[in-house]
Write an enzyme that holds these catalytic residues in place. Sequence first.
Site, PDB file in Angstrom:
ATOM      1  N   ASP A 300       0.840  -1.200   0.000  1.00 33.28           N
ATOM      2  CA  ASP A 300       0.000   0.000   0.000  1.00 33.28           C
ATOM      3  C   ASP A 300       0.876   1.251   0.000  1.00 33.28           C
ATOM      4  O   ASP A 300       1.785   1.402   0.825  1.00 33.28           O
ATOM      5  CB  ASP A 300      -0.912   0.007   1.230  1.00 33.28           C
ATOM      6  CG  ASP A 300      -1.909   1.144   1.167  1.00 33.28           C
ATOM      7  OD1 ASP A 300      -2.877   1.037   0.400  1.00 33.28           O
ATOM      8  OD2 ASP A 300      -1.685   2.150   1.874  1.00 33.28           O
ATOM      9  N   ARG A 301       0.610   2.133  -0.942  1.00 31.42           N
ATOM     10  CA  ARG A 301       1.420   3.324  -1.098  1.00 31.42           C
ATOM     11  C   ARG A 301       1.240   4.288   0.069  1.00 31.42           C
ATOM     12  O   ARG A 301       2.204   4.872   0.570  1.00 31.42           O
ATOM     13  CB  ARG A 301       1.057   4.036  -2.416  1.00 31.42           C
ATOM     14  CG  ARG A 301       1.596   3.380  -3.669  1.00 31.42           C
ATOM     15  CD  ARG A 301       1.033   1.998  -3.952  1.00 31.42           C
ATOM     16  NE  ARG A 301      -0.423   1.999  -4.087  1.00 31.42           N
ATOM     17  CZ  ARG A 301      -1.188   0.921  -3.944  1.00 31.42           C
ATOM     18  NH1 ARG A 301      -0.652  -0.253  -3.629  1.00 31.42           N
ATOM     19  NH2 ARG A 301      -2.491   0.987  -4.098  1.00 31.42           N
ATOM     20  N   THR A 302       0.009   4.448   0.520  1.00 35.91           N
ATOM     21  CA  THR A 302      -0.260   5.364   1.628  1.00 35.91           C
ATOM     22  C   THR A 302       0.317   4.843   2.936  1.00 35.91           C
ATOM     23  O   THR A 302       0.868   5.607   3.731  1.00 35.91           O
ATOM     24  CB  THR A 302      -1.776   5.577   1.761  1.00 35.91           C
ATOM     25  OG1 THR A 302      -2.238   6.299   0.623  1.00 35.91           O
ATOM     26  CG2 THR A 302      -2.109   6.368   3.017  1.00 35.91           C
ATOM     27  N   CYS A 335      -2.683   5.523 -10.233  1.00 34.93           N
ATOM     28  CA  CYS A 335      -2.699   5.625  -8.774  1.00 34.93           C
ATOM     29  C   CYS A 335      -2.001   6.932  -8.426  1.00 34.93           C
ATOM     30  O   CYS A 335      -0.805   7.093  -8.692  1.00 34.93           O
ATOM     31  CB  CYS A 335      -1.984   4.441  -8.127  1.00 34.93           C
ATOM     32  SG  CYS A 335      -1.745   4.630  -6.331  1.00 34.93           S
ATOM     33  N   ASN A 336      -2.736   7.850  -7.825  1.00 31.46           N
ATOM     34  CA  ASN A 336      -2.161   9.149  -7.487  1.00 31.46           C
ATOM     35  C   ASN A 336      -1.021   9.016  -6.487  1.00 31.46           C
ATOM     36  O   ASN A 336       0.057   9.593  -6.665  1.00 31.46           O
ATOM     37  CB  ASN A 336      -3.237  10.069  -6.913  1.00 31.46           C
ATOM     38  CG  ASN A 336      -4.250  10.514  -7.953  1.00 31.46           C
ATOM     39  OD1 ASN A 336      -4.102  11.563  -8.566  1.00 31.46           O
ATOM     40  ND2 ASN A 336      -5.290   9.725  -8.153  1.00 31.46           N
ATOM     41  N   THR A 337      -1.236   8.229  -5.423  1.00 29.32           N
ATOM     42  CA  THR A 337      -0.239   8.124  -4.366  1.00 29.32           C
ATOM     43  C   THR A 337       1.055   7.518  -4.883  1.00 29.32           C
ATOM     44  O   THR A 337       2.148   7.876  -4.434  1.00 29.32           O
ATOM     45  CB  THR A 337      -0.787   7.286  -3.202  1.00 29.32           C
ATOM     46  OG1 THR A 337      -2.111   7.711  -2.889  1.00 29.32           O
ATOM     47  CG2 THR A 337       0.077   7.440  -1.968  1.00 29.32           C
ATOM     48  N   ALA A 338       0.952   6.589  -5.848  1.00 29.88           N
ATOM     49  CA  ALA A 338       2.154   5.953  -6.392  1.00 29.88           C
ATOM     50  C   ALA A 338       3.088   6.959  -7.033  1.00 29.88           C
ATOM     51  O   ALA A 338       4.297   6.705  -7.168  1.00 29.88           O
ATOM     52  CB  ALA A 338       1.759   4.884  -7.401  1.00 29.88           C
ATOM     53  N   THR A 379      -5.653  10.515  -0.437  1.00 32.43           N
ATOM     54  CA  THR A 379      -5.269   9.810   0.783  1.00 32.43           C
ATOM     55  C   THR A 379      -4.361  10.700   1.622  1.00 32.43           C
ATOM     56  O   THR A 379      -3.715  11.624   1.112  1.00 32.43           O
ATOM     57  CB  THR A 379      -4.525   8.509   0.462  1.00 32.43           C
ATOM     58  OG1 THR A 379      -3.263   8.825  -0.133  1.00 32.43           O
ATOM     59  CG2 THR A 379      -5.332   7.622  -0.478  1.00 32.43           C
ATOM     60  N   LYS A 421     -12.282   0.787  -1.609  1.00 34.31           N
ATOM     61  CA  LYS A 421     -11.322  -0.292  -1.832  1.00 34.31           C
ATOM     62  C   LYS A 421     -11.872  -1.649  -1.404  1.00 34.31           C
ATOM     63  O   LYS A 421     -11.369  -2.690  -1.840  1.00 34.31           O
ATOM     64  CB  LYS A 421     -10.005   0.004  -1.122  1.00 34.31           C
ATOM     65  CG  LYS A 421      -9.132   1.009  -1.874  1.00 34.31           C
ATOM     66  CD  LYS A 421      -7.758   1.127  -1.268  1.00 34.31           C
ATOM     67  CE  LYS A 421      -6.881   2.082  -2.067  1.00 34.31           C
ATOM     68  NZ  LYS A 421      -6.480   1.543  -3.382  1.00 34.31           N
ATOM     69  N   CYS A 452      -7.467  10.443  -5.671  1.00 38.04           N
ATOM     70  CA  CYS A 452      -7.294   9.007  -5.463  1.00 38.04           C
ATOM     71  C   CYS A 452      -8.095   8.353  -6.579  1.00 38.04           C
ATOM     72  O   CYS A 452      -9.255   8.732  -6.819  1.00 38.04           O
ATOM     73  CB  CYS A 452      -7.804   8.568  -4.096  1.00 38.04           C
ATOM     74  SG  CYS A 452      -7.810   6.769  -3.863  1.00 38.04           S
TER      75      CYS A 452
END
Length: 496
Positions: A300-302, A335-338, A379, A421, A452
Site C-alpha cells: 500500500d502506497r499510503t 494511482c495518485n499516491t504511487a 489519501t 477499496k 485518489c
Amino acid sequence: MTSKGRRSFGVIGGFGPLGSADVASKLALASSGGGEREPVEIAYDPRPFGGAALLAPDGECMTERKLYLIDAILDFARRGIDTVILPCFFSHTFIDELQANSPLVIVDMIDAVRSHVLRTLGRAASGRAASGRARRIGVLATAATREARLFERYFASPGFEVLHPRRDDGDRVTEAVYGEHGIRSGQLFGLPIALLDEACADLVAQGAEVIVPGATEIALIANRLAPLAAPILDTNSIYARHALHWEGGPSRRPFKVGVVGGVGPAATVDFMQKIVASTPAARDQDHIKLIVEQNPQIPDRTGYLVGDGPDPTLSLYATCKKLEAGHADIIAIPCNTAHAYVDRIQPRLSVPIVNMLTETVAYLRERFPRLREVGVLATTGTVASGVYRRALAAQGLYEVVPGAELQARVMNAIYGEKGVKAGFTSGQCVADIRAAAAELAERGVQAIILGCTELPLLLPEPEFESLDGARAALVDPTAILAKRCVARALEGAAHP
C-alpha cells in the site's frame, strides 16, 4: 544474453536445415570479412518443423507454422537477440502479420532480393526499359510460394513482369526441392540439377533477364546449373549481406501503453474503460494496444508514506520493468499516491512514465486560466507526500485540503470497512466523500481534484454542488491520464 553494443542475429532454421544453415554460414562469412563497425553474434535455432505443412501450408498447418515462428522469435527475445533472420520464402508471405506480433525486428528477405534485382537490372522500381517492355524476373519458387504470389507483390510495379517455369509436364522446382531425391533429402547432384536446368531454360525461353531462386535450398546448387544467358542469383548471400548492413531500424509496430495495474484493481479497470472511451475507433483494431501488469500485491502506497507499512518502491519498479520488457512505449500508473515514488524509479527506466499529476495540473491551468486555489481529495499519504502541492505550485496554484476531521472521513471513504477499496460505491463511503467535497466547495474552491483513483467511482459527476448551493468542478485525473495516453499513442502511430 548478448553483450552491450553488439549486434545479434537469430536464424530460424526449422523450415529448411540445409538452406537455413547456408544463410547462417554466409552471414558469418560476411561479418568476418572486415570493415564491420560492431562485432556480430549469431544464434541458430535448428529445431525442425516438418510434415505436410511444408508442402501444403494451409488451414491448421498454416496456423502451426505461425505459432512455431512466434515461439522461436520469443525464445530469441528471451536470449537477448535483437534481429531475426527468417530464411524461408513462404513464411514471408505473412511477414506483416508476424512482425505485428513480434517483439523483435525481422529482416525481410524478399525486400533484400528485390533491392538487389533492381541494382542488377540498373533501373528504378517504377521505371521501364528503354524499349518500353517490362523487365522480366524469372523465379524458381515452390508451389506454395508461387501460389501465394509472393514475388508478384514485391515486383508490383508496371515496369516488371514475374515469370515462373511453365508446368506442362510437372512442377520441376517443387520436385527438385521436396521430391524423394530432392535437395532437402541431401541430394546435391543428379536429378535436382537436371530438373532445375530445365526450369531455368524455360524461364530464359520466356525472356527472363535474371533468375531468382525462391527457395533457400536452390542456392546450394546454383553454381552447378548449366550456364545461361540470364544470371542466377545467390539469394542466400544476398539476404545475409542485406541483413548485416541493413540500417532500417525496427519495423513499425503498434504503439503500446503499459499499465501498472492493481493499485487498486477497480481503479485499473476504470482507467482501461476510460482509455477505450477516449479512443476514436470504428472497429476493434482501431483501439490502442495495452499491456497490463495487474499486481495487487504491490504494498500500500499510503501505508508507507504515513509510516506504518512496507516500502512499495521495489514492487513498483519491478512492475514497470516487466512493462518495459514487454516493449511498452509509455507507462501509465493509475494511482495518485504511487506518483510519490516516480522520481525514484523513472531514472532507471528507458520508458517514460506519463505523470498523472503534472498532466492533471496542466489540464487545470488550461481549462481554468484564472484559477488560484485547487481542492485536493486524496489519501493522507498523498497529501503528506506533497506531490500535488508541488505540482500545483509549479503552475502558480495553491493546494487546499480538508480539515483533519473531514480528511479522516476521506480515508474512511477509501480504506474503511465499507469503503471503495472494499468494493463499496454507495452508502457511507459516498456520504463521507461528499462531506469533504462540500467543505472545500463552501470554502470557495472552484475546482476539486479527485486525487485518489477510486474517488471517481464515488463522485462520477463533472460538477459537485453542496447542500448550501456551493459549486465546484470535479477533476478526474484518471480520465485526464487516459486521454493523454491515447493522444501519445495516436501521435506515436502517426510518427513512429
